[in-house]
Design an enzyme around this catalytic site. Structure first.
Site, PDB file in Angstrom:
ATOM      1  N   CYS A  91       0.807  -1.220   0.000  1.00 51.47           N
ATOM      2  CA  CYS A  91       0.000   0.000   0.000  1.00 51.47           C
ATOM      3  C   CYS A  91       0.837   1.266   0.000  1.00 51.47           C
ATOM      4  O   CYS A  91       0.363   2.327  -0.401  1.00 51.47           O
ATOM      5  CB  CYS A  91      -0.947   0.016   1.203  1.00 51.47           C
ATOM      6  SG  CYS A  91      -2.203  -1.262   1.151  1.00 51.47           S
ATOM      7  N   GLN A 152      -5.292  -9.119   5.876  1.00 53.24           N
ATOM      8  CA  GLN A 152      -5.289  -7.803   6.495  1.00 53.24           C
ATOM      9  C   GLN A 152      -6.535  -7.543   7.340  1.00 53.24           C
ATOM     10  O   GLN A 152      -6.458  -6.864   8.370  1.00 53.24           O
ATOM     11  CB  GLN A 152      -5.168  -6.718   5.425  1.00 53.24           C
ATOM     12  CG  GLN A 152      -3.789  -6.623   4.821  1.00 53.24           C
ATOM     13  CD  GLN A 152      -3.607  -5.374   3.986  1.00 53.24           C
ATOM     14  OE1 GLN A 152      -4.113  -4.303   4.304  1.00 53.24           O
ATOM     15  NE2 GLN A 152      -2.874  -5.502   2.895  1.00 53.24           N
ATOM     16  N   SER A 244     -11.481   0.839   4.265  1.00 57.18           N
ATOM     17  CA  SER A 244     -11.408   1.469   2.944  1.00 57.18           C
ATOM     18  C   SER A 244     -12.023   0.556   1.893  1.00 57.18           C
ATOM     19  O   SER A 244     -11.964  -0.670   1.999  1.00 57.18           O
ATOM     20  CB  SER A 244      -9.955   1.776   2.593  1.00 57.18           C
ATOM     21  OG  SER A 244      -9.175   0.589   2.596  1.00 57.18           O
ATOM     22  N   HIS A 345      -9.099   3.940  -1.777  1.00 54.79           N
ATOM     23  CA  HIS A 345      -7.743   3.425  -1.584  1.00 54.79           C
ATOM     24  C   HIS A 345      -7.319   2.607  -2.804  1.00 54.79           C
ATOM     25  O   HIS A 345      -7.276   1.380  -2.752  1.00 54.79           O
ATOM     26  CB  HIS A 345      -7.724   2.577  -0.305  1.00 54.79           C
ATOM     27  CG  HIS A 345      -6.382   2.049   0.083  1.00 54.79           C
ATOM     28  ND1 HIS A 345      -5.185   2.515  -0.434  1.00 54.79           N
ATOM     29  CD2 HIS A 345      -6.029   1.061   0.966  1.00 54.79           C
ATOM     30  CE1 HIS A 345      -4.183   1.848   0.115  1.00 54.79           C
ATOM     31  NE2 HIS A 345      -4.667   0.967   0.957  1.00 54.79           N
ATOM     32  N   CYS A 375       0.406   2.277   6.626  1.00 52.45           N
ATOM     33  CA  CYS A 375       0.620   0.872   6.949  1.00 52.45           C
ATOM     34  C   CYS A 375       0.646   0.066   5.657  1.00 52.45           C
ATOM     35  O   CYS A 375       0.032   0.448   4.652  1.00 52.45           O
ATOM     36  CB  CYS A 375      -0.479   0.351   7.881  1.00 52.45           C
ATOM     37  SG  CYS A 375      -2.154   0.455   7.198  1.00 52.45           S
TER      38      CYS A 375
END
Length: 389
Positions: A91, A152, A244, A345, A375
């Site tokens: 990311c 995640q 997101s 995102h 992150c």
């Protein structure tokens, strides 16, 4: 030592990363090319002077394979002599591109560089680069983490549990993100940074009418019986509303030496002051923003109180709220124009999207110092400090 400054920063509107998304019909190379073309046009810089174009893309497969950044630069009309490369720090890929561009300028390797990023999650869905049945980690990781790593979403749940972040707080933070984003759009605060594309002029996922009552009705997004047994502390409070979305978008920033900007008669938006990158527990995965923040402040010789604005990527509400608990940062200074929960995102584009929003917000608010941190999958985080000059 030379300094590195941002003189222009642009992004596309952000579309839903679904087949019916507003930008789903646009090839990812063309998404990125649009920002590069706009960056050059708005800055007035002769593209022959660009030493390198460094772009972030996470799922480098299919239509995002073969060094997407190079072909975006060519499609944008940059000279064939201008090189380009594509990097992956998950990311934080395009934030890492900013680090690389700035570090190249500071070292004297570059005079002018572009940092950018793109992700079309409608055309190249997350995990497209891992064929079914294939293991991207290998036997050494299996031996080191015998119980197995987790997705995640589970990491976000573990963070919520460890820091006692309630569903109510996560939903309230998400609502705030949407309201701030909507207010910024209504006030024209995104006009300077957004480059409309094929009739798309606004971010598609901003929901100004959402509320905590609406979000309270959403089901847990990641509930899994196996993980529930393994991690009984999880309360399953992460939903599609406080995380997101998946998105399409691109963004780019123009970085150069301060002396180069002066010679070209360009006014910098901000100086790229200090940088840090760190690793963290790959099980919790998303907590690296805490040590990265501490590390970059230490390198800069600044304290948290010196920072006027923060951009902390809103991968999940729990990540930002846990970061806030650990650092003590004032949430009124965090993501003041909304964050990824509302704006979206698009993975590879998010780093330079945050930078783009941040440098424009610094100018609009008269902020001297700003801090950006993200992150990243695998237990990683980038952080950097910008200074208005």
């Amino acid at each position: 030592m030379r300094d590195a400054v941002v003189v222009e920063a642009v992004r596309t509107p952000i579309g839903k990363g679904k087949p019916n998304g507003a930008l789903a019909h646009v090839h990812p190379v063309e998404l990125l090319a649009h920002t590069l073309r706009t960056l050059v046009e708005r800055s007035g810089v002769d593209p022959e002077l660009i030493d390198d174009v460094i772009g972030g893309t996470v799922d480098q497969v299919g239509e995002q394979a073969m060094n997407t950044t190079r072909y975006a630069a060519l499609s944008a009309g940059l000279p064939e002599s201008v090189p380009a490369t594509t990097v992956d720090r998950q990311c934080g890929s395009s934030q890492q591109a900013v680090h690389f561009a700035a570090q190249g300028v500071i070292s004297g390797a570059y005079d002018i560089a572009v940092a950018c990023g793109v992700e079309s999650m409608s055309r190249v869905p997350m995990w497209s680069n891992v064929p079914e049945g294939k293991d991207p980690f290998g036997p050494g990781i299996a031996a080191r983490y015998p119980e197995g790593l987790v997705p995640q979403g589970i990491s976000a749940e573990l963070i919520a549990a460890k820091w006692s972040v309630t569903r109510e707080r996560m939903d309230a933070f998400a609502v705030s993100s949407h309201r701030r984003a909507a207010a910024a759009w209504d006030a024209g605060l995104f006009d300077a940074e957004v480059a409309p594309l094929e009739g798309v002029t606004r971010d598609e996922c901003v929901r100004p009418g959402t509320s905590t009552e609406v979000l309270a009705g959403l089901r847990p997004a990641y509930h899994d019986p196996g993980f529930a047994e393994r991690f009984p502390q999880i309360e399953w409070n992460v939903t599609a509303g406080n995380a997101s979305p998946v998105n399409d978008g691109a963004s780019a920033v123009l970085v150069m030496a301060g002396e180069t900007a002066a010679r070209l008669g360009l006014r910098p938006l901000a100086r790229l002051h200090s940088f840090a990158v760190t690793g963290s527990d790959p099980l919790l995965m998303l907590t690296g923003v805490v040590p990265a923040t501490e590390k970059v402040l230490r390198r800069a010789g600044l304290s948290l109180d010196d920072i006027d604005l923060f951009e902390v990527n809103e991968a999940f509400s729990s990540v930002v709220l846990a970061w806030q608990q650990e650092t003590g940062a004032d949430l009124d200074k965090v993501n003041v124009h909304g964050g990824a929960i509302a704006l979206g995102h698009p993975l590879g584009a998010s780093g330079t999207r945050l930078t783009t929003t941040l440098v424009h917000a610094m100018r609009e608010r008269g902020a001297r110092y700003a801090l950006q941190t993200m992150c990243e999958a695998g237990g990683l985080a980038n952080a950097m400090i910008l200074e208005r000059i």
